[in-house]
Scaffold this active site. Sequence first.
Site, PDB file in Angstrom:
ATOM      1  N   LYS A  12       0.829  -1.217   0.000  1.00  0.00           N
ATOM      2  CA  LYS A  12       0.000   0.000   0.000  1.00  0.00           C
ATOM      3  C   LYS A  12       0.866   1.270   0.000  1.00  0.00           C
ATOM      4  O   LYS A  12       0.599   2.190  -0.752  1.00  0.00           O
ATOM      5  CB  LYS A  12      -0.946   0.028   1.217  1.00  0.00           C
ATOM      6  CG  LYS A  12      -1.978  -1.081   1.221  1.00  0.00           C
ATOM      7  CD  LYS A  12      -3.060  -0.835   2.257  1.00  0.00           C
ATOM      8  CE  LYS A  12      -2.578  -0.821   3.694  1.00  0.00           C
ATOM      9  NZ  LYS A  12      -2.035  -2.100   4.175  1.00  0.00           N
ATOM     10  N   ARG A  69     -10.360   0.904   8.698  1.00  0.00           N
ATOM     11  CA  ARG A  69      -9.836  -0.444   8.897  1.00  0.00           C
ATOM     12  C   ARG A  69     -10.871  -1.335   9.579  1.00  0.00           C
ATOM     13  O   ARG A  69     -10.606  -2.501   9.823  1.00  0.00           O
ATOM     14  CB  ARG A  69      -8.599  -0.348   9.780  1.00  0.00           C
ATOM     15  CG  ARG A  69      -7.388  -1.112   9.256  1.00  0.00           C
ATOM     16  CD  ARG A  69      -6.268  -0.722  10.166  1.00  0.00           C
ATOM     17  NE  ARG A  69      -5.032  -1.400   9.977  1.00  0.00           N
ATOM     18  CZ  ARG A  69      -3.930  -0.821   9.506  1.00  0.00           C
ATOM     19  NH1 ARG A  69      -3.975   0.416   9.057  1.00  0.00           N
ATOM     20  NH2 ARG A  69      -2.801  -1.488   9.486  1.00  0.00           N
ATOM     21  N   ARG A 124      11.382  -6.152   5.535  1.00  0.00           N
ATOM     22  CA  ARG A 124      11.284  -4.721   5.250  1.00  0.00           C
ATOM     23  C   ARG A 124      12.185  -3.918   6.203  1.00  0.00           C
ATOM     24  O   ARG A 124      12.255  -4.211   7.399  1.00  0.00           O
ATOM     25  CB  ARG A 124       9.824  -4.331   5.462  1.00  0.00           C
ATOM     26  CG  ARG A 124       9.449  -2.951   5.106  1.00  0.00           C
ATOM     27  CD  ARG A 124       7.979  -2.858   4.800  1.00  0.00           C
ATOM     28  NE  ARG A 124       7.124  -2.959   5.985  1.00  0.00           N
ATOM     29  CZ  ARG A 124       5.792  -2.828   5.925  1.00  0.00           C
ATOM     30  NH1 ARG A 124       5.193  -2.627   4.771  1.00  0.00           N
ATOM     31  NH2 ARG A 124       5.067  -2.924   7.009  1.00  0.00           N
ATOM     32  N   ARG A 161      10.801  -1.702  11.494  1.00  0.00           N
ATOM     33  CA  ARG A 161       9.692  -1.202  12.309  1.00  0.00           C
ATOM     34  C   ARG A 161       9.458  -2.189  13.442  1.00  0.00           C
ATOM     35  O   ARG A 161       9.476  -3.397  13.221  1.00  0.00           O
ATOM     36  CB  ARG A 161       8.424  -1.124  11.433  1.00  0.00           C
ATOM     37  CG  ARG A 161       8.099   0.267  10.971  1.00  0.00           C
ATOM     38  CD  ARG A 161       7.004   0.266   9.961  1.00  0.00           C
ATOM     39  NE  ARG A 161       5.744  -0.302  10.428  1.00  0.00           N
ATOM     40  CZ  ARG A 161       4.614  -0.296   9.710  1.00  0.00           C
ATOM     41  NH1 ARG A 161       4.613   0.247   8.513  1.00  0.00           N
ATOM     42  NH2 ARG A 161       3.512  -0.820  10.177  1.00  0.00           N
ATOM     43  N   ARG A 186      -0.887  -9.040  13.221  1.00  0.00           N
ATOM     44  CA  ARG A 186      -1.439  -8.013  12.324  1.00  0.00           C
ATOM     45  C   ARG A 186      -2.261  -8.662  11.212  1.00  0.00           C
ATOM     46  O   ARG A 186      -3.299  -8.149  10.816  1.00  0.00           O
ATOM     47  CB  ARG A 186      -0.305  -7.166  11.731  1.00  0.00           C
ATOM     48  CG  ARG A 186       0.278  -6.205  12.756  1.00  0.00           C
ATOM     49  CD  ARG A 186       1.566  -5.591  12.272  1.00  0.00           C
ATOM     50  NE  ARG A 186       1.397  -4.721  11.126  1.00  0.00           N
ATOM     51  CZ  ARG A 186       2.411  -4.341  10.337  1.00  0.00           C
ATOM     52  NH1 ARG A 186       3.632  -4.776  10.569  1.00  0.00           N
ATOM     53  NH2 ARG A 186       2.192  -3.536   9.343  1.00  0.00           N
TER      54      ARG A 186
HETATM   55  P1  AMP Z   1       0.052   0.527   9.230  1.00  0.00           P
HETATM   56  O1  AMP Z   1       1.276   1.332   9.013  1.00  0.00           O
HETATM   57  O2  AMP Z   1      -1.107   1.000   8.396  1.00  0.00           O
HETATM   58  O3  AMP Z   1       0.291  -0.962   9.080  1.00  0.00           O
HETATM   59  O4  AMP Z   1      -0.413   0.777  10.748  1.00  0.00           O
HETATM   60  C1  AMP Z   1       0.416   0.427  11.836  1.00  0.00           C
HETATM   61  C2  AMP Z   1      -0.431   0.196  13.078  1.00  0.00           C
HETATM   62  O5  AMP Z   1      -1.132   1.414  13.411  1.00  0.00           O
HETATM   63  C3  AMP Z   1      -1.511  -0.855  12.939  1.00  0.00           C
HETATM   64  O6  AMP Z   1      -1.018  -2.165  13.171  1.00  0.00           O
HETATM   65  C4  AMP Z   1      -2.502  -0.395  14.016  1.00  0.00           C
HETATM   66  O7  AMP Z   1      -2.059  -0.741  15.313  1.00  0.00           O
HETATM   67  C5  AMP Z   1      -2.426   1.120  13.920  1.00  0.00           C
HETATM   68  N1  AMP Z   1      -3.433   1.639  12.951  1.00  0.00           N
HETATM   69  C6  AMP Z   1      -3.197   2.248  11.745  1.00  0.00           C
HETATM   70  N2  AMP Z   1      -4.334   2.597  11.154  1.00  0.00           N
HETATM   71  C7  AMP Z   1      -5.344   2.209  11.983  1.00  0.00           C
HETATM   72  C8  AMP Z   1      -6.767   2.268  11.909  1.00  0.00           C
HETATM   73  N3  AMP Z   1      -7.402   2.797  10.849  1.00  0.00           N
HETATM   74  N4  AMP Z   1      -7.478   1.759  12.950  1.00  0.00           N
HETATM   75  C9  AMP Z   1      -6.858   1.226  14.017  1.00  0.00           C
HETATM   76  N5  AMP Z   1      -5.535   1.114  14.146  1.00  0.00           N
HETATM   77  C10 AMP Z   1      -4.756   1.597  13.139  1.00  0.00           C
END
Ligand code: AMP
Length: 217
Positions: free
Chosen positions: A13, A87, A126, A159, A170
Amino acid sequence: MRIVLLGAPGAGKGTQCKNIVAQYSLLHLSSGDILRQERAADTELGQKAQSYMDSGGLVPDEIIIEMMTKAITNAPAAGFLLDGFPRTVNQAVELEKSLADNEMTIDFVLNLHVDDDIVAKRITGRRSCPKCGAVYHIEHLKPKAEGICDNDDIELVQRPDDTPDVVANRLKTYHQQTEPLVDYYRKNGTVYDFDADRTPVEVRDSIFEKMNALVKA
Ligand code: AMP
């Protein structure tokens, strides 16, 4: 243009968002990036989100919805690309309400699909630059010098939520809470699916082809 990009963690993404926003002059709104910035700045929001993010679970809806609604309200007229938000179905419903208040809707939803075993390998390999955020992979997208950012000449990091245990969680969270969202959007006929188990350039080209057709229609 107002777009939502969906896909499991590691589906690509972030990479595709960069391509799309550059091509169509949109604002990239990544909930994960905003949360990481809040954490880096050690804000109250960042502190609240920390434990959920570190375990691979979702930050509670009310925190995310408030944060993203604010970001969307400040977005320029050309439009935005939402990455990582919504999400959950509840987040999508709240997003729709907030857009409707401003006489806006989501124009379309792009859905990147990749199998779990492939994304798990992608994510655990990554690495990113703590300064400029550039993303690399230990096998597929190596920096010029091993472990060093091409742009900033500093050591790349993993990360904290890209470790195997957290990645497994996740993915579980994605299937349980985020996948139903694809069906939610499918019901109103705005979802376009892309096979993301291809090179980033191939995925990019198929997205551009579809988007160009949609923009013309
Ligand atoms: P990402 O970089 O999009 O994978 O987001 C990293 C982490 O941030 C996720 O594993 C969640 O813990 C939190 N997070 C990001 N976006 C959301 C969302 N829309 N709702 C809830 N938690 C989120």
